[in-house]
Scaffold this motif. Structure first.
Motif, mmCIF file in Angstrom:
data_model
loop_
_atom_site.group_PDB
_atom_site.id
_atom_site.type_symbol
_atom_site.label_atom_id
_atom_site.label_comp_id
_atom_site.label_asym_id
_atom_site.label_seq_id
_atom_site.Cartn_x
_atom_site.Cartn_y
_atom_site.Cartn_z
ATOM 1 N N GLU A 18 0.816 -1.211 0.000
ATOM 2 C CA GLU A 18 0.000 0.000 0.000
ATOM 3 C C GLU A 18 0.854 1.267 0.000
ATOM 4 N N GLU A 19 2.111 1.168 0.402
ATOM 5 C CA GLU A 19 2.990 2.333 0.466
ATOM 6 C C GLU A 19 3.627 2.674 -0.878
ATOM 7 N N PHE A 20 3.436 1.832 -1.886
ATOM 8 C CA PHE A 20 4.091 2.017 -3.171
ATOM 9 C C PHE A 20 3.098 2.404 -4.263
ATOM 10 N N LEU A 21 3.648 2.933 -5.354
ATOM 11 C CA LEU A 21 2.888 3.139 -6.581
ATOM 12 C C LEU A 21 3.098 1.897 -7.437
ATOM 13 N N ARG A 22 2.030 1.396 -8.054
ATOM 14 C CA ARG A 22 2.085 0.155 -8.823
ATOM 15 C C ARG A 22 1.955 0.459 -10.308
ATOM 16 N N VAL A 23 2.871 -0.091 -11.095
ATOM 17 C CA VAL A 23 2.832 0.029 -12.545
ATOM 18 C C VAL A 23 2.677 -1.381 -13.098
ATOM 19 N N VAL A 24 1.733 -1.571 -14.025
ATOM 20 C CA VAL A 24 1.374 -2.913 -14.492
ATOM 21 C C VAL A 24 1.492 -3.005 -16.010
ATOM 22 N N ARG A 25 2.099 -4.091 -16.469
ATOM 23 C CA ARG A 25 2.025 -4.461 -17.884
ATOM 24 C C ARG A 25 0.933 -5.509 -17.984
ATOM 25 N N THR A 26 -0.196 -5.117 -18.557
ATOM 26 C CA THR A 26 -1.371 -5.985 -18.547
ATOM 27 C C THR A 26 -1.198 -7.173 -19.485
ATOM 28 N N HIS A 27 -1.924 -8.208 -19.176
ATOM 29 C CA HIS A 27 -1.896 -9.430 -19.966
ATOM 30 C C HIS A 27 -3.253 -9.606 -20.631
ATOM 31 N N PRO A 28 -3.404 -9.930 -21.834
ATOM 32 C CA PRO A 28 -2.417 -10.240 -22.869
ATOM 33 C C PRO A 28 -2.075 -9.056 -23.778
ATOM 34 N N SER A 29 -2.646 -7.873 -23.547
ATOM 35 C CA SER A 29 -2.451 -6.749 -24.468
ATOM 36 C C SER A 29 -1.067 -6.109 -24.352
ATOM 37 N N ARG A 30 -0.348 -6.362 -23.260
ATOM 38 C CA ARG A 30 1.001 -5.839 -23.024
ATOM 39 C C ARG A 30 1.049 -4.311 -22.952
ATOM 40 N N THR A 31 -0.085 -3.671 -22.630
ATOM 41 C CA THR A 31 -0.080 -2.225 -22.426
ATOM 42 C C THR A 31 0.320 -1.937 -20.987
ATOM 43 N N VAL A 32 0.946 -0.803 -20.783
ATOM 44 C CA VAL A 32 1.413 -0.423 -19.455
ATOM 45 C C VAL A 32 0.424 0.567 -18.859
ATOM 46 N N LYS A 33 -0.021 0.277 -17.643
ATOM 47 C CA LYS A 33 -0.995 1.131 -16.954
ATOM 48 C C LYS A 33 -0.544 1.376 -15.531
ATOM 49 N N LEU A 34 -1.118 2.406 -14.939
ATOM 50 C CA LEU A 34 -0.815 2.739 -13.557
ATOM 51 C C LEU A 34 -1.900 2.172 -12.654
ATOM 52 N N ASN A 35 -1.545 1.183 -11.848
ATOM 53 C CA ASN A 35 -2.412 0.603 -10.824
ATOM 54 C C ASN A 35 -3.724 0.026 -11.367
ATOM 55 N N GLN A 36 -3.698 -0.538 -12.571
ATOM 56 C CA GLN A 36 -4.903 -1.132 -13.156
ATOM 57 C C GLN A 36 -4.573 -2.469 -13.783
ATOM 58 N N GLY A 37 -5.437 -3.424 -13.568
ATOM 59 C CA GLY A 37 -5.347 -4.682 -14.279
ATOM 60 C C GLY A 37 -4.456 -5.726 -13.649
ATOM 61 N N MET A 38 -4.448 -6.880 -14.321
ATOM 62 C CA MET A 38 -3.639 -8.001 -13.872
ATOM 63 C C MET A 38 -2.495 -8.193 -14.858
ATOM 64 N N GLY A 39 -1.375 -8.612 -14.351
ATOM 65 C CA GLY A 39 -0.226 -8.853 -15.206
ATOM 66 C C GLY A 39 1.054 -8.650 -14.422
ATOM 67 N N ARG A 40 2.127 -8.409 -15.121
ATOM 68 C CA ARG A 40 3.424 -8.193 -14.487
ATOM 69 C C ARG A 40 3.448 -6.805 -13.856
ATOM 70 N N SER A 41 3.820 -6.730 -12.576
ATOM 71 C CA SER A 41 3.797 -5.464 -11.840
ATOM 72 C C SER A 41 5.176 -5.076 -11.353
ATOM 73 N N ALA A 42 5.358 -3.766 -11.205
ATOM 74 C CA ALA A 42 6.551 -3.208 -10.582
ATOM 75 C C ALA A 42 6.086 -2.154 -9.589
ATOM 76 N N TYR A 43 6.793 -2.044 -8.494
ATOM 77 C CA TYR A 43 6.414 -1.110 -7.434
ATOM 78 C C TYR A 43 7.529 -0.098 -7.239
ATOM 79 N N ILE A 44 7.120 1.153 -6.959
ATOM 80 C CA ILE A 44 8.089 2.221 -6.761
ATOM 81 C C ILE A 44 7.622 3.124 -5.631
ATOM 82 N N CYS A 45 8.562 3.602 -4.834
ATOM 83 C CA CYS A 45 8.248 4.509 -3.727
ATOM 84 C C CYS A 45 7.687 5.822 -4.281
ATOM 85 N N PRO A 46 6.752 6.435 -3.580
ATOM 86 C CA PRO A 46 6.202 7.714 -4.053
ATOM 87 C C PRO A 46 7.083 8.893 -3.634
#
Length: 93
Positions: A18-46
């Motif tokens: 909950e302390e991080f911002l979540r960036v997601v590469r959605t599956h299967p469209s491979r688009t990158v979104k901020l805190n939306q969808g299911m797929g590969r995620s990366a977290y970064i401090c705000p």
């Protein structure tokens, strides 16, 4: 690592997700979104330092194995600005 804890891709700090911002590469469209969808995620401090380092060294792109659109970085900078500005106090005296 404890359950529901994540690691910042920039500073490597471990904290509850909950302390991080979540960036997601959605599956299967491979688009990158901020805190939306299911797929590969990366977290970064705000915080500015983590975002600046991640953008400069393309850490989000490498973590998600995708090209990160400039709009995502703009949205992340807006979120960091919201977190860093002090919120007005609503306490009654």
């Amino acid at each position: 690592m404890k359950k529901n804890y994540r690691r910042c891709i920039s500073c490597r700090r471990v904290a509850p997700k909950e302390e991080f911002l979540r960036v997601v590469r959605t599956h299967p469209s491979r688009t990158v979104k901020l805190n939306q969808g299911m797929g590969r995620s990366a977290y970064i401090c705000p915080c500015e330092n983590c975002l600046k380092t991640a953008q400069h060294k393309n850490r989000l792109g490498r973590a998600l194995k995708a090209q990160i659109p400039e709009e995502i970085y703009e949205q992340l900078w807006e979120k960091v600005a919201q977190v860093s500005t002090p919120q007005p106090s609503t306490s009654a005296r």
